[in-house]
Design a protein around this motif. Structure first.
Motif, PDB file in Angstrom:
ATOM      1  N   GLY A 198     -30.489   1.442  41.058  1.00  0.00           N
ATOM      2  CA  GLY A 198     -31.305   1.537  39.733  1.00  0.00           C
ATOM      3  C   GLY A 198     -32.218   0.071  39.656  1.00  0.00           C
ATOM      4  N   HIS A 199     -32.132  -0.607  38.599  1.00  0.00           N
ATOM      5  CA  HIS A 199     -32.800  -1.944  38.383  1.00  0.00           C
ATOM      6  C   HIS A 199     -31.849  -2.949  38.963  1.00  0.00           C
ATOM      7  N   GLY A 200     -30.576  -2.920  39.113  1.00  0.00           N
ATOM      8  CA  GLY A 200     -29.782  -3.984  39.399  1.00  0.00           C
ATOM      9  C   GLY A 200     -28.735  -4.318  38.633  1.00  0.00           C
ATOM     10  N   PHE A 201     -28.653  -3.943  37.444  1.00  0.00           N
ATOM     11  CA  PHE A 201     -27.873  -3.972  36.292  1.00  0.00           C
ATOM     12  C   PHE A 201     -26.493  -3.324  36.519  1.00  0.00           C
ATOM     13  N   GLU A 202     -26.748  -2.348  37.515  1.00  0.00           N
ATOM     14  CA  GLU A 202     -25.396  -1.329  37.620  1.00  0.00           C
ATOM     15  C   GLU A 202     -24.171  -2.150  38.315  1.00  0.00           C
ATOM     16  N   TYR A 203     -24.409  -3.325  38.973  1.00  0.00           N
ATOM     17  CA  TYR A 203     -23.178  -4.275  39.473  1.00  0.00           C
ATOM     18  C   TYR A 203     -22.580  -5.032  38.192  1.00  0.00           C
ATOM     19  N   GLU A 204     -23.478  -5.148  37.589  1.00  0.00           N
ATOM     20  CA  GLU A 204     -22.801  -6.144  36.405  1.00  0.00           C
ATOM     21  C   GLU A 204     -21.992  -5.235  35.354  1.00  0.00           C
ATOM     22  N   ILE A 205     -22.732  -4.095  35.054  1.00  0.00           N
ATOM     23  CA  ILE A 205     -22.243  -3.271  34.043  1.00  0.00           C
ATOM     24  C   ILE A 205     -20.874  -2.747  34.435  1.00  0.00           C
ATOM     25  N   ALA A 206     -20.770  -2.236  35.741  1.00  0.00           N
ATOM     26  CA  ALA A 206     -19.466  -1.874  36.244  1.00  0.00           C
ATOM     27  C   ALA A 206     -18.362  -2.877  36.242  1.00  0.00           C
ATOM     28  N   ALA A 207     -18.713  -4.169  36.802  1.00  0.00           N
ATOM     29  CA  ALA A 207     -17.801  -5.222  36.437  1.00  0.00           C
ATOM     30  C   ALA A 207     -17.184  -5.619  35.323  1.00  0.00           C
ATOM     31  N   VAL A 208     -18.140  -5.926  34.248  1.00  0.00           N
ATOM     32  CA  VAL A 208     -17.768  -6.275  32.917  1.00  0.00           C
ATOM     33  C   VAL A 208     -17.039  -4.965  32.256  1.00  0.00           C
ATOM     34  N   THR A 209     -17.362  -4.048  32.627  1.00  0.00           N
ATOM     35  CA  THR A 209     -16.617  -2.799  31.819  1.00  0.00           C
ATOM     36  C   THR A 209     -15.329  -2.743  32.292  1.00  0.00           C
ATOM     37  N   ASP A 210     -15.092  -3.081  33.518  1.00  0.00           N
ATOM     38  CA  ASP A 210     -13.972  -3.096  34.272  1.00  0.00           C
ATOM     39  C   ASP A 210     -12.850  -4.080  33.568  1.00  0.00           C
ATOM     40  N   GLU A 211     -13.397  -5.256  33.493  1.00  0.00           N
ATOM     41  CA  GLU A 211     -12.925  -6.473  33.120  1.00  0.00           C
ATOM     42  C   GLU A 211     -12.520  -6.036  31.319  1.00  0.00           C
ATOM     43  N   ILE A 212     -13.214  -5.614  30.489  1.00  0.00           N
ATOM     44  CA  ILE A 212     -12.983  -5.456  29.379  1.00  0.00           C
ATOM     45  C   ILE A 212     -11.759  -4.308  29.146  1.00  0.00           C
ATOM     46  N   GLN A 213     -11.812  -3.268  30.216  1.00  0.00           N
ATOM     47  CA  GLN A 213     -10.731  -2.295  30.090  1.00  0.00           C
ATOM     48  C   GLN A 213      -9.325  -2.654  30.525  1.00  0.00           C
ATOM     49  N   GLN A 214      -9.646  -3.950  31.286  1.00  0.00           N
ATOM     50  CA  GLN A 214      -8.526  -4.520  31.516  1.00  0.00           C
ATOM     51  C   GLN A 214      -7.884  -5.442  30.598  1.00  0.00           C
ATOM     52  N   GLY A 215      -8.393  -5.494  29.602  1.00  0.00           N
ATOM     53  CA  GLY A 215      -8.136  -6.567  28.608  1.00  0.00           C
ATOM     54  C   GLY A 215      -8.354  -8.040  28.526  1.00  0.00           C
ATOM     55  N   LYS A 216      -9.406  -8.411  29.498  1.00  0.00           N
ATOM     56  CA  LYS A 216      -9.813  -9.659  29.502  1.00  0.00           C
ATOM     57  C   LYS A 216     -10.769 -10.220  28.595  1.00  0.00           C
ATOM     58  N   LEU A 217     -10.731 -11.413  28.398  1.00  0.00           N
ATOM     59  CA  LEU A 217     -11.523 -11.896  26.974  1.00  0.00           C
ATOM     60  C   LEU A 217     -12.895 -12.614  27.656  1.00  0.00           C
ATOM     61  N   THR A 218     -12.657 -13.202  29.134  1.00  0.00           N
ATOM     62  CA  THR A 218     -13.969 -13.906  29.757  1.00  0.00           C
ATOM     63  C   THR A 218     -14.189 -13.444  31.193  1.00  0.00           C
ATOM     64  N   CYS A 219     -15.395 -13.730  31.471  1.00  0.00           N
ATOM     65  CA  CYS A 219     -15.634 -13.004  32.855  1.00  0.00           C
ATOM     66  C   CYS A 219     -15.322 -13.983  34.142  1.00  0.00           C
ATOM     67  N   ALA A 220     -14.688 -13.470  35.160  1.00  0.00           N
ATOM     68  CA  ALA A 220     -14.657 -14.400  36.167  1.00  0.00           C
ATOM     69  C   ALA A 220     -15.735 -14.718  37.151  1.00  0.00           C
ATOM     70  N   VAL A 221     -16.838 -13.921  36.916  1.00  0.00           N
ATOM     71  CA  VAL A 221     -18.031 -14.268  37.773  1.00  0.00           C
ATOM     72  C   VAL A 221     -18.887 -15.210  37.146  1.00  0.00           C
ATOM     73  N   VAL A 222     -19.219 -14.981  35.837  1.00  0.00           N
ATOM     74  CA  VAL A 222     -20.085 -15.679  34.865  1.00  0.00           C
ATOM     75  C   VAL A 222     -18.860 -16.000  33.797  1.00  0.00           C
ATOM     76  N   THR A 223     -18.707 -17.429  34.093  1.00  0.00           N
ATOM     77  CA  THR A 223     -17.581 -18.093  32.912  1.00  0.00           C
ATOM     78  C   THR A 223     -18.167 -18.775  31.713  1.00  0.00           C
ATOM     79  N   PRO A 224     -17.462 -18.999  30.645  1.00  0.00           N
ATOM     80  CA  PRO A 224     -17.844 -19.694  29.732  1.00  0.00           C
ATOM     81  C   PRO A 224     -18.521 -21.106  30.102  1.00  0.00           C
ATOM     82  N   GLU A 225     -17.804 -21.606  30.906  1.00  0.00           N
ATOM     83  CA  GLU A 225     -18.252 -22.922  31.457  1.00  0.00           C
ATOM     84  C   GLU A 225     -19.588 -22.910  32.115  1.00  0.00           C
ATOM     85  N   ASP A 226     -19.702 -21.989  32.714  1.00  0.00           N
ATOM     86  CA  ASP A 226     -20.951 -21.668  33.555  1.00  0.00           C
ATOM     87  C   ASP A 226     -22.088 -21.615  32.556  1.00  0.00           C
ATOM     88  N   THR A 227     -22.022 -20.864  31.481  1.00  0.00           N
ATOM     89  CA  THR A 227     -23.060 -20.412  30.397  1.00  0.00           C
ATOM     90  C   THR A 227     -23.251 -21.772  29.586  1.00  0.00           C
TER      91      THR A 227
END
Length: 320
Positions: free
Chosen positions: A275-304
């Protein structure tokens, strides 16, 4: 596979690309869209097969079937909208730039932690396979010790003081609009504050920065970054080491990269986006949410927060 119900706040170009790419992901479902006008939201829902359309953001956040929200509005609105979503108990993916100050960013992450909901900045570039491949080459020592990073991103945008990209009241300026990308790429390889930071810039008639060059030093690594509303820049990234270098064309949306030793190309990588390239982010973030995580391992709060700090520092120097 259980699908997460996503809602989108905003119905602009980026929201449309995100909506199209959700269809390519197995674990995510486009459930709802909210815009300032119901007619616009309904047209969007019809185009992308969303189940619900809302004429207000509050109505979307009140929907009990909604699991997560993607915020795709102008960045000056992100803080209040993300805050409302967090307080509504929804997981949040907020498009970059995340906020318009380090304090706003830190405040949102603290709120999300308190409310125990997922929160991440949509730095989709970090998830692209070509960027991940370049990162792996560097970590494997394929270019030797990293010495230079060169990255720029610029497109000509005609000046008008009330145009979103220039509007002072909408946190306009090239650094928020485009400069976030070279800043984020540099941070991916230099996860520290720069020991020195120089900026050369020009300002538009209303005082926002419209062309910026920066030289930054991170220990032994020097970063040369650029962003512009005045002209189309190369929009490439170079990671240069003592034994070779990596070139990434259109690095912000990268689909390829190449590894060189002096003038010889040793290896090329290419993975065109479905697609446009968002598919990788969407899949990864959705998986983390489903696992019950609160932050992302790839783009951390400290990064932001670090992205926001660099932008704040650079904008301050633009005004000197």
């Amino acid at each position: 596979m259980k699908q997460l119900n996503w809602g989108i706040i905003g119905a602009g170009r980026i929201a449309q690309q995100f909506a199209a790419d959700i269809a390519l992901v197995d674990n995510a479902h486009l459930y709802a869209i909210a815009a300032r006008e119901l007619s616009r939201a309904q047209a969007f829902a019809d185009d992308y097969q969303a189940e619900q359309a809302y004429g207000s953001y509050e109505q979307l956040l009140d929907d009990p079937k909604l699991d997560a929200v993607y915020i795709a509005t102008p960045h000056n609105l992100h803080f209040e909208q993300a805050k409302a979503a967090i307080l509504g108990g929804k997981s949040v993916l907020c498009e970059k730039p995340f906020t318009v100050s380090p304090l706003e960013a830190q405040t949102l992450f603290e709120l999300a932690q308190r409310e125990q909901v997922y929160l991440m900045e949509g730095m989709w570039t970090y998830f692209l396979p070509a960027i991940q491949k370049a990162k792996a080459w560097v970590e494997q020592g394929r270019i030797g010790k990293l010495r230079h990073i060169k990255a720029d991103f610029g497109y000509p945008i005609e000046y008008h003081p009330r145009r979103r990209e220039y509007d002072v009241n909408l946190a306009g300026g090239a650094l928020f609009e485009m400069g976030i990308y070279p800043i984020a790429l540099t941070h991916l390889f230099c996860k520290q504050a720069p020991q020195s930071l120089q900026v050369d810039s020009t300002l538009a008639q209303n005082g926002v920065e419209d062309d910026v060059c920066s030289l930054q030093r991170f220990g032994d690594v020097k970063a040369t970054l650029g962003t512009s509303f005045k002209c189309r820049l190369g929009n490439k990234a170079y990671l240069i080491g003592e034994q070779g270098y990596i070139v990434i064309p259109d690095f912000f949306r990268a689909s390829e990269c190449a590894l060189y030793q002096i003038d010889e190309c040793l290896e090329e990588f290419s993975e065109p986006h479905q697609g446009h390239g968002f598919e990788y982010e969407i899949a990864a973030v959705t998986d983390e949410i489903q696992q019950g995580k609160l932050t992302c391992a790839v783009v951390t709060p400290e990064d932001t927060v670090a992205f926001q700090q660099r932008i704040a520092e650079m904008r301050a120097l633009c005004l000197c």
